[in-house]
Design an enzyme around this catalytic site. Structure first.
Site, PDB file in Angstrom:
ATOM      1  N   GLU A  97       0.823  -1.221   0.000  1.00 34.53           N
ATOM      2  CA  GLU A  97       0.000   0.000   0.000  1.00 34.53           C
ATOM      3  C   GLU A  97       0.848   1.259   0.000  1.00 34.53           C
ATOM      4  OE1 GLU A  97      -2.371   3.406   1.247  1.00 34.53           O
ATOM      5  OE2 GLU A  97      -0.562   2.628   2.191  1.00 34.53           O
ATOM      6  N   HIS A 154       2.678   8.925   9.664  1.00 31.61           N
ATOM      7  CA  HIS A 154       3.976   8.784   8.990  1.00 31.61           C
ATOM      8  C   HIS A 154       5.098   9.448   9.780  1.00 31.61           C
ATOM      9  CE1 HIS A 154       2.723   7.327   4.703  1.00 31.61           C
ATOM     10  NE2 HIS A 154       2.105   6.681   5.674  1.00 31.61           N
TER      11      HIS A 154
HETATM   12 ZN   LIG Z   1      -1.985   3.468   5.470  1.00 35.52          ZN
END
Ligand SMILES: [Zn+2]
Length: 345
Positions: A222, A322
């Site tokens: 992904e 992130h």
């Molecule tokens: Zn993700």
């Protein structure tokens, strides 16, 4: 009737996943955990060609198949070059700010299966030595791995079996606090994988079946954009379960299930999104409807690969995604709950 997610089960599995490195392209260990867990729940599993797992659950009415996806791959890095001083230059796997991995402990995974530890630093890492240590630009060529071995040259490093193309994973630093926060790297998207297993565990323990057949894709590419590019052809609608964004003008909190109406890939399916909103209201689940400005999901990947489906996106709210991520356990449990409501309806 609402399901009661097994909180201890979900958090135990989530912690195991978070503690297992799985940068995109190096996900076999995490997928092994997925395989073991599926087998312990008696759920049928098969693999797609690129190594993603497809779990199958029979529904009461087999006329349709609904797909759910979550990704087990995470951000990471790869050795780009072994430097003459015995340090490693990296290339990013996935999209993140280099500041978010500076000073992080890491593991180098050699092709022969050996691992070595190290630390990711700027090449001007000390204020005692470099007058520009603070302003020094954090970009790939200015970052390196200091390996925890007595190495002073490229040859020393090569002798260890470390080479270009080896994966580097970041220490997830996974902690579940007494106050219920899960703080760790890679909550994106392991929290959603755990939520999917919470759903499967509830089916077994609370003895219920979804209305239609289900296929759950635990995808493994992904973060580089093609995780769910392939999905089984009998799936006619897909819910990507992936982290919700938090911050700026978004309304989602770490305790919410985020329902994404539109992201960078465009709007999600109107009816599916509306149904998810109605079900969240009916179930009393704290939720937020948001629009993500810099985001694409496995549902976007499935759609742009040409699959003939409708698609939606939901997931637990994750702060500082992130980077040093955090969510609250209730968002993970409620993601299982909302999915259960959807597949029962
Ligand atoms: Zn993700």
């Amino acid at each position: 009737m609402s399901i009661q997610p097994n909180e201890e089960y979900i958090l135990t599995f989530l912690k195991k996943l978070l503690d297992t490195p799985s940068p995109t392209g190096f996900t076999a260990h995490a997928l092994k955990l997925v395989e073991q867990e599926a087998s312990s729940l008696g759920v049928k599993l098969s693999w797609n060609q690129k190594g993603g797992a497809i779990l199958e659950v029979e529904g009461e009415d087999g006329s349709r198949t609904i797909g759910l996806s979550a990704h087990v791959d995470t951000l990471g890095a790869m050795v780009r070059a072994v430097k003459s001083d015995g340090r490693l230059r990296l290339t990013r796997v996935g999209g993140f700010m280099l500041q978010s991995i500076e000073n992080e402990y890491c593991v180098i995974h050699t092709r022969s299966g050996k691992t070595y530890t190290g630390t990711i630093l700027s090449t001007h890492p000390s204020v005692h030595v470099y007058s520009d240590a603070r302003e020094f630009k954090r970009e790939e060529e200015n970052m390196e791995v200091r390996i925890d071995e007595l190495v002073e040259s490229k040859e020393d490093v090569l002798k260890l079996g470390i080479g270009v193309g080896d994966f580097v994973s970041f220490d997830s630093r996974a902690v579940i606090t007494d106050s219920g926060f899960v703080k760790s790297r890679h909550i994106d998207d392991k929290a959603s994988v755990a939520a999917l297993f919470g759903l499967l565990e509830s089916m077994k323990r609370e003895n219920w079946k979804p209305k239609h057949h289900l296929k759950l894709l635990i995808s493994n590419y992904e973060e580089v954009g093609h995780g769910a590019a392939f999905i089984p052809s009998d799936i006619d609608e897909l819910i990507a379960v992936d982290m919700g964004c938090i911050g700026d003008d978004l309304s989602c909190k770490e305790t919410d299930v985020s329902i994404c109406a539109k992201d960078s890939s465009g709007p999600y399916d109107y009816d599916m999104t509306s149904k998810l909103i109605e079900l969240a209201k009916a179930e009393g689940i704290p939720f937020a409807v948001d629009v993500y400005p810099h985001y694409g999901s496995d549902a976007s990947a499935a759609l742009s690969a040409g699959n003939n489906i409708r698609a939606a996106l939901i997931g637990p709210g994750v702060h500082a995604s992130h980077a040093m991520e955090r969510t609250h356990k209730t968002a993970v449990f409620n993601t299982s709950k909302l999915l259960a409501a959807y597949v029962k309806a």
